[in-house]
Design an enzyme around this catalytic site. Structure first.
Site, PDB file in Angstrom:
ATOM      1  N   ASN A 109      87.009  21.179  49.571  1.00  0.00           N
ATOM      2  CA  ASN A 109      86.124  21.114  48.614  1.00  0.00           C
ATOM      3  C   ASN A 109      86.291  21.611  47.123  1.00  0.00           C
ATOM      4  O   ASN A 109      86.045  21.104  46.111  1.00  0.00           O
ATOM      5  CB  ASN A 109      84.880  21.977  49.090  1.00  0.00           C
ATOM      6  CG  ASN A 109      83.924  21.329  50.061  1.00  0.00           C
ATOM      7  OD1 ASN A 109      83.197  20.483  49.595  1.00  0.00           O
ATOM      8  ND2 ASN A 109      84.299  21.623  51.430  1.00  0.00           N
ATOM      9  N   ASP A 161      92.120  35.246  40.030  1.00  0.00           N
ATOM     10  CA  ASP A 161      90.728  35.651  40.273  1.00  0.00           C
ATOM     11  C   ASP A 161      90.825  36.482  41.705  1.00  0.00           C
ATOM     12  O   ASP A 161      89.865  37.083  42.023  1.00  0.00           O
ATOM     13  CB  ASP A 161      89.785  34.494  40.435  1.00  0.00           C
ATOM     14  CG  ASP A 161      88.503  35.025  40.828  1.00  0.00           C
ATOM     15  OD1 ASP A 161      87.824  35.598  39.815  1.00  0.00           O
ATOM     16  OD2 ASP A 161      87.600  34.480  41.894  1.00  0.00           O
ATOM     17  N   GLU A 200      93.193  43.652  46.749  1.00  0.00           N
ATOM     18  CA  GLU A 200      91.668  43.699  47.134  1.00  0.00           C
ATOM     19  C   GLU A 200      91.507  44.212  48.528  1.00  0.00           C
ATOM     20  O   GLU A 200      91.964  44.044  49.493  1.00  0.00           O
ATOM     21  CB  GLU A 200      91.033  42.231  47.206  1.00  0.00           C
ATOM     22  CG  GLU A 200      90.959  41.702  45.782  1.00  0.00           C
ATOM     23  CD  GLU A 200      90.361  40.362  45.718  1.00  0.00           C
ATOM     24  OE1 GLU A 200      89.154  40.469  45.689  1.00  0.00           O
ATOM     25  OE2 GLU A 200      91.061  39.333  45.701  1.00  0.00           O
ATOM     26  N   HIS A 218      87.264  38.400  41.352  1.00  0.00           N
ATOM     27  CA  HIS A 218      86.942  37.672  42.632  1.00  0.00           C
ATOM     28  C   HIS A 218      85.504  36.975  42.172  1.00  0.00           C
ATOM     29  O   HIS A 218      84.514  37.170  43.083  1.00  0.00           O
ATOM     30  CB  HIS A 218      87.038  38.410  43.818  1.00  0.00           C
ATOM     31  CG  HIS A 218      87.321  37.398  45.217  1.00  0.00           C
ATOM     32  ND1 HIS A 218      88.074  37.779  46.293  1.00  0.00           N
ATOM     33  CD2 HIS A 218      86.395  36.299  45.438  1.00  0.00           C
ATOM     34  CE1 HIS A 218      87.911  36.718  46.915  1.00  0.00           C
ATOM     35  NE2 HIS A 218      87.064  35.899  46.640  1.00  0.00           N
ATOM     36  N   ILE A 219      85.425  36.202  41.202  1.00  0.00           N
ATOM     37  CA  ILE A 219      84.049  35.837  40.808  1.00  0.00           C
ATOM     38  C   ILE A 219      83.895  34.315  40.348  1.00  0.00           C
ATOM     39  O   ILE A 219      83.086  33.869  40.023  1.00  0.00           O
ATOM     40  CB  ILE A 219      83.499  36.712  39.466  1.00  0.00           C
ATOM     41  CG1 ILE A 219      84.518  36.654  38.235  1.00  0.00           C
ATOM     42  CG2 ILE A 219      83.212  38.049  39.684  1.00  0.00           C
ATOM     43  CD1 ILE A 219      83.923  36.872  36.933  1.00  0.00           C
ATOM     44  N   THR A 254      92.476  31.074  42.891  1.00  0.00           N
ATOM     45  CA  THR A 254      91.275  31.530  43.076  1.00  0.00           C
ATOM     46  C   THR A 254      91.026  31.283  44.456  1.00  0.00           C
ATOM     47  O   THR A 254      89.514  31.270  45.041  1.00  0.00           O
ATOM     48  CB  THR A 254      90.370  30.470  42.314  1.00  0.00           C
ATOM     49  OG1 THR A 254      90.632  29.029  42.677  1.00  0.00           O
ATOM     50  CG2 THR A 254      90.540  30.679  40.550  1.00  0.00           C
ATOM     51  N   ALA A 255      92.034  31.453  45.463  1.00  0.00           N
ATOM     52  CA  ALA A 255      91.755  31.265  46.965  1.00  0.00           C
ATOM     53  C   ALA A 255      91.755  32.559  47.397  1.00  0.00           C
ATOM     54  O   ALA A 255      90.740  33.084  47.511  1.00  0.00           O
ATOM     55  CB  ALA A 255      93.199  30.169  47.312  1.00  0.00           C
ATOM     56  N   ARG A 256      93.025  33.126  47.880  1.00  0.00           N
ATOM     57  CA  ARG A 256      92.822  34.428  48.359  1.00  0.00           C
ATOM     58  C   ARG A 256      94.140  35.236  48.026  1.00  0.00           C
ATOM     59  O   ARG A 256      95.235  34.708  47.848  1.00  0.00           O
ATOM     60  CB  ARG A 256      93.227  34.320  49.876  1.00  0.00           C
ATOM     61  CG  ARG A 256      91.753  33.926  50.715  1.00  0.00           C
ATOM     62  CD  ARG A 256      90.545  35.106  50.329  1.00  0.00           C
ATOM     63  NE  ARG A 256      89.431  34.752  51.050  1.00  0.00           N
ATOM     64  CZ  ARG A 256      88.348  34.133  50.543  1.00  0.00           C
ATOM     65  NH1 ARG A 256      88.416  33.821  49.041  1.00  0.00           N
ATOM     66  NH2 ARG A 256      87.171  33.772  51.034  1.00  0.00           N
ATOM     67  N   ASP A 289      98.423  18.729  50.679  1.00  0.00           N
ATOM     68  CA  ASP A 289      97.625  19.061  51.783  1.00  0.00           C
ATOM     69  C   ASP A 289      98.309  18.801  53.275  1.00  0.00           C
ATOM     70  O   ASP A 289      98.889  17.590  53.447  1.00  0.00           O
ATOM     71  CB  ASP A 289      96.038  18.542  51.866  1.00  0.00           C
ATOM     72  CG  ASP A 289      95.197  19.180  52.532  1.00  0.00           C
ATOM     73  OD1 ASP A 289      94.181  20.000  51.874  1.00  0.00           O
ATOM     74  OD2 ASP A 289      94.858  18.949  53.737  1.00  0.00           O
TER      75      ASP A 289
END
Length: 311
Positions: free
Chosen positions: A149, A251, A256, A284-285, A225-227, A169
């Site tokens: 997504n 991000d 964290e 993380h936004i 922006t994943a983990r 992928d």
């Protein structure tokens, strides 16, 4: 069916599910142990990241039929054990993919055109033009790892920027009008920009490390922006210092807390990331917009109603 919400979410969840006959309770303050004392009373839970749903939790949740995560990642859930117990797992990546895609493009443009740096300088009476000459997206190759997504939404946003978009992928035959699937080796050879859109698993933990970075043929911009734990921070820091990574847009951070509420560890690597002009860090936004809060909730409601509609 009784459902427990363990995090604060958009009120439409309670409104719409209650209207369909579900009984919803909300508990956003109880500790893990306090929740364990009552979780057997519920057939469904709706969570974000506050409380881990591990094997011990699931053993106490004797009547649980579904776990709904308002978000994309499922790493705070013991997925294997939940599936063994026949518990349906629901997530909502469709709800914040557009927010993530805009955040990716926004951070990258800010980085490549030195917008934060130049703005801060002008506000402090410093007027530098040559030193703040930007770098254009046009003509570059944008590489994506993970074409679900989020990855697909990023590719769509880039369609008007004149970039070549490629992706890798683990699933085959995902190419579309916005991006072309390639091998990981080809991506490393061609990409000027690398963006991660993958979950955190044993295979993706520290995927981006010194070996991976050195395998990139070009110096490149990096976006995550994943983990945070997809990246070995110390190796990324070294790559930024050396110039191999021309700029990093982060991000998410390896340091964290599991709840994503703040930094759990502060060290010289995290200090470098927070201080470097070559690094943009947000808390993380990427998936957090006014619109995504509502869309995430609506996706969860729709999926619960599809699987567990009340008679």
């Amino acid at each position: 069916m009784k459902i427990l919400q363990l995090d604060t979410n958009h009120p439409l969840i309670t409104e719409q599910l209650s209207a369909k006959g579900f009984m919803l309770d909300e508990d956003t303050t109880s500790s893990y142990d306090e929740v364990l004392e009552k979780i057997a009373d519920y057939e469904g839970i709706i969570i974000r990241s506050r409380i881990p749903v591990d094997q011990n939790f699931l053993e106490h949740a004797k009547n649980l039929k579904f776990i709904a995560r308002v978000g994309a990642g499922m790493e705070n859930i013991d997925v294997r054990f939940a599936e063994e117990r026949g518990i349906k797992l629901i997530s909502s990546p469709e709800g914040n993919r557009d927010s993530v895609a805009e955040h990716v493009v926004g951070m990258l443009l800010i980085m490549m055109h030195r917008l934060f740096i130049a703005s801060a300088e002008v506000k402090n009476g410093i007027w530098k033009r040559e030193e703040n000459r930007g770098d254009e997206l046009l003509g570059k190759t944008f590489g994506i790892i993970g074409y679900g997504n989020m990855g697909k939404a990023v590719a769509r946003r880039l369609s008007g920027f004149g970039v070549k978009v490629i992706f890798h992928d683990i699933l085959p035959n995902l190419s579309d009008e916005f991006a072309t699937q390639v091998s990981l080796e080809t991506l490393k050879d061609e990409a000027d920009i690398l963006s991660l859109h993958i979950p955190i698993t044993d295979e993706t933990y520290h995927l981006i490390d010194a070996q991976f970075i050195s395998g990139m043929k070009k110096d490149f911009y990096f976006i995550n922006t994943a983990r945070g734990k997809n990246v070995k921070t110390s190796d990324l820091v070294e790559a930024v210092r050396s110039g191999k990574v021309k700029g990093a847009c982060l991000d998410v951070l390896e340091y964290e807390k599991a709840s994503f509420e703040n930094l759990e560890i502060e060290n010289t690597d995290s200090a470098f990331l927070l201080q470097s002009e070559k690094v943009i860090v947000t808390p993380h936004i990427a998936g957090w917009t006014v619109q995504s809060k509502e869309k995430l909730a609506q996706v969860i409601v729709d999926k619960i109603l599809t699987g567990f509609a009340q008679d």
